[in-house]
Write an enzyme that holds these catalytic residues in place. Structure first.
Site, PDB file in Angstrom:
ATOM      1  N   ASP A 167       0.805  -1.239   0.150  1.00 30.84           N
ATOM      2  CA  ASP A 167       0.112  -0.105  -0.031  1.00 30.84           C
ATOM      3  C   ASP A 167       0.921   1.356  -0.047  1.00 30.84           C
ATOM      4  OD1 ASP A 167      -1.705   2.111   1.314  1.00 30.84           O
ATOM      5  OD2 ASP A 167      -2.990   0.607   1.530  1.00 30.84           O
ATOM      6  N   CYS A 243      -6.377  -2.164   5.573  1.00 29.84           N
ATOM      7  CA  CYS A 243      -5.504  -3.063   4.739  1.00 29.84           C
ATOM      8  C   CYS A 243      -6.437  -3.644   3.820  1.00 29.84           C
ATOM      9  CB  CYS A 243      -4.579  -3.884   5.205  1.00 29.84           C
ATOM     10  SG  CYS A 243      -3.345  -4.706   4.325  1.00 29.84           S
TER      11      CYS A 243
HETATM   12 ZN   LIG Z   1      -2.197  -3.187   3.228  1.00 28.72          ZN
END
Ligand SMILES: [Zn+2]
Length: 508
Positions: A167, A243
């Site tokens: 990310d 997430c």
């Molecule tokens: Zn993540």
């Protein structure tokens, strides 16, 4: 005054910094770092000079990218002018600091300017400028980062291997959030959900172990390897901006990273190389809205626990207003309390002194990052979700580490890295493709100049991975919505992010 307005007025009083920005009012329902009325928001342990240097750097790099769309729009309005090419290059030079590929401009008279190709090309050029200027632009903060190689040695570590999630919000984790100086022995290998590759890690550990045992490392006999996994969550939108690889469920993100560190990596090395060979491990959660940490504490056997942790947002609030020494003593007390907890968090003995030194330093250093977000990003990032410029696949570009600059998938082959790439492509489906913009993918590999033909193999691997990416997403590639470039860097040398096929975008 209705309830909603009254609440807003109360919040304005309680947190003038955040209330000044209307866009954050809506998400202030979970103000983990809210500053009390009349209370100074200057913490005694914060390095404000370092924060200024980091912010100047962030602004400089960010501005290379934010100008691209505006400049391209202006250039496109001139595409039928007599002296178009000259004018376009002048605008690009002045506003972006680099020139545009002449071929794309020369072809514009036939069927219009290919803005999609130009956009990706500009992103790659901006990345390249950021890498080229990194030594000059980073020199100030690099000298001031508290967790440098000497400090890590003093805690007992020769290498720190960090695996955050892929990310983009985690891609500034080392210099900004953890304040660890990036260097040859501080590696960042990002994977979707922080689910790092066990075989790659065992091999990286073994390589350093050979160097250590061969006496090639100063003080090697007393130093160890440290693996850190970094999962993430969002305090203001727990179910939406956590997430993606774990369905925005932070319990699942924690357990999965813990499992990988303890039951897989440590067990793998202990069972292969003998009990006690396993490296130290540390588990850290990042609240990506605030860059505050949840640090899980190892016990006397180095074992971690999902429930045994402390949070730096709370540390910040508890120590605000204290003198430096009193604040440090309070932090040590908070850590000792968290460590001694019973019940679900029960551990077996206390962590060793080197690990304690590191944990205390991480907590103190992160207070500066919490205040960085308060001062420079109105208490909470304006964009709490994705806002990346491109995807980086392969090895990390060590000199580029900044929040939401890119999505990073660590991989050697697409077969292994497919789940990570799929998540990245999905993110860019919303960020770029939905607006008619292509997905720029930089395929980047490192080579070791001491190994014959290593550079050539890194380039060959780059081409293989690029071809495999194009084959995996044929619809995007066919529509011109996937633009790949290849670059290589020397692992221990000066060649950094050199583009191998500079006209890759034009080729497709
Ligand atoms: Zn993540």
């Amino acid at each position: 005054m209705n309830t909603r307005k009254r609440l807003q007025a109360l919040r304005r009083e309680a947190n003038p910094v955040a209330a000044a920005a209307p866009q954050v009012v809506a998400i202030l329902d979970h103000p983990a770092c809210m500053i009390g009325s009349g209370q100074s928001c200057e913490h005694a342990l914060v390095d404000r000079d370092l924060n200024r240097l980091l912010f100047d750097y962030e602004r400089t790099v960010r501005s290379r990218f934010t100008r691209i769309v505006d400049v391209l729009k202006r250039i496109s309005t001139h595409q039928h002018d007599e002296n178009f090419i000259e004018r376009a290059q002048q605008l690009a030079r002045e506003q972006l600091g680099f020139e545009l590929p002449p071929q794309v401009l020369e072809d514009a008279w036939v069927c219009g300017l290919d803005l999609s190709a130009l956009h990706s090309r500009c992103i790659f050029s901006a990345l390249k400028s950021s890498v080229e200027n990194a030594p000059a632009e980073q020199v100030g903060w690099r000298q001031r980062l508290p967790l440098d190689e000497n400090f890590l040695h003093s805690c007992g570590y020769h290498t720190v291997d960090i695996s955050p999630c892929s990310d983009g919000r985690l891609q500034g984790v080392s210099p900004y959030v953890l304040r660890i100086l990036p260097g040859p022995n501080v590696r960042v290998k990002a994977y979707a959900g922080a689910l790092f590759d066990i075989e790659v890690d065992v091999s990286d550990w073994a390589r350093r172990e050979v160097e250590r045992l061969a006496g090639a490392m100063v003080d090697g006999e007393r130093l160890n390897y440290l693996k850190i996994a970094v999962y993430h969550f969002s305090s203001s939108s727990p179910g939406g901006q956590g997430c993606a690889a774990h369905g925005s469920n932070d319990r699942q993100a924690t357990e999965a990273a813990l499992q990988r560190l303890q039951n897989e990596l440590r067990t793998a090395i202990d069972q292969t190389f003998g009990l006690g060979a396993a490296p130290d491990v540390l588990l850290i959660g990042v609240d990506t809205d605030l860059d505050a940490l949840r640090i899980h504490l190892p016990d006397g056997f180095g074992e971690l626990n999902a429930h045994r942790y402390f949070e730096t947002a709370q540390v910040y609030r508890d120590t605000l207003g204290l003198a430096p020494e009193a604040a440090r003593a309070r932090i040590a007390g908070i850590v000792a309390d968290a460590e001694g907890m019973g019940g679900w968090g029960q551990g077996n003995g206390r962590m060793h002194e080197g690990m304690r030194r590191l944990v205390l330093a991480l907590a103190e250093a992160n207070l500066s990052q919490i205040e960085y977000v308060i001062k420079h990003h109105t208490g909470r990032y304006k964009i709490i979700g994705h806002d990346e410029e491109c995807i980086v696949a392969g090895d990390a570009v060590r000199s580029l580490q900044l929040r939401n600059l890119f999505y990073f998938a660590r991989l050697d082959t697409i077969e292994e890295g497919a789940p990570d790439m799929d998540v990245g492509i999905k993110i860019f489906g919303n960020l770029n493709v939905a607006h008619g913009l292509p997905v720029p993918v930089l395929v980047h590999f490192e080579y070791d100049a001491r190994i014959p033909e290593s550079r050539a193999r890194a380039i060959a691997r780059g081409r293989r991975v690029r071809d495999a990416i194009e084959a995996r997403y044929p619809d995007l590639a066919a529509r011109g919505l996937l633009n790949c470039a290849i670059a290589v860097s020397e692992r221990f040398g000066d060649e950094s992010c050199v583009f191998v096929v500079d006209d890759a975008v034009d080729d497709h």
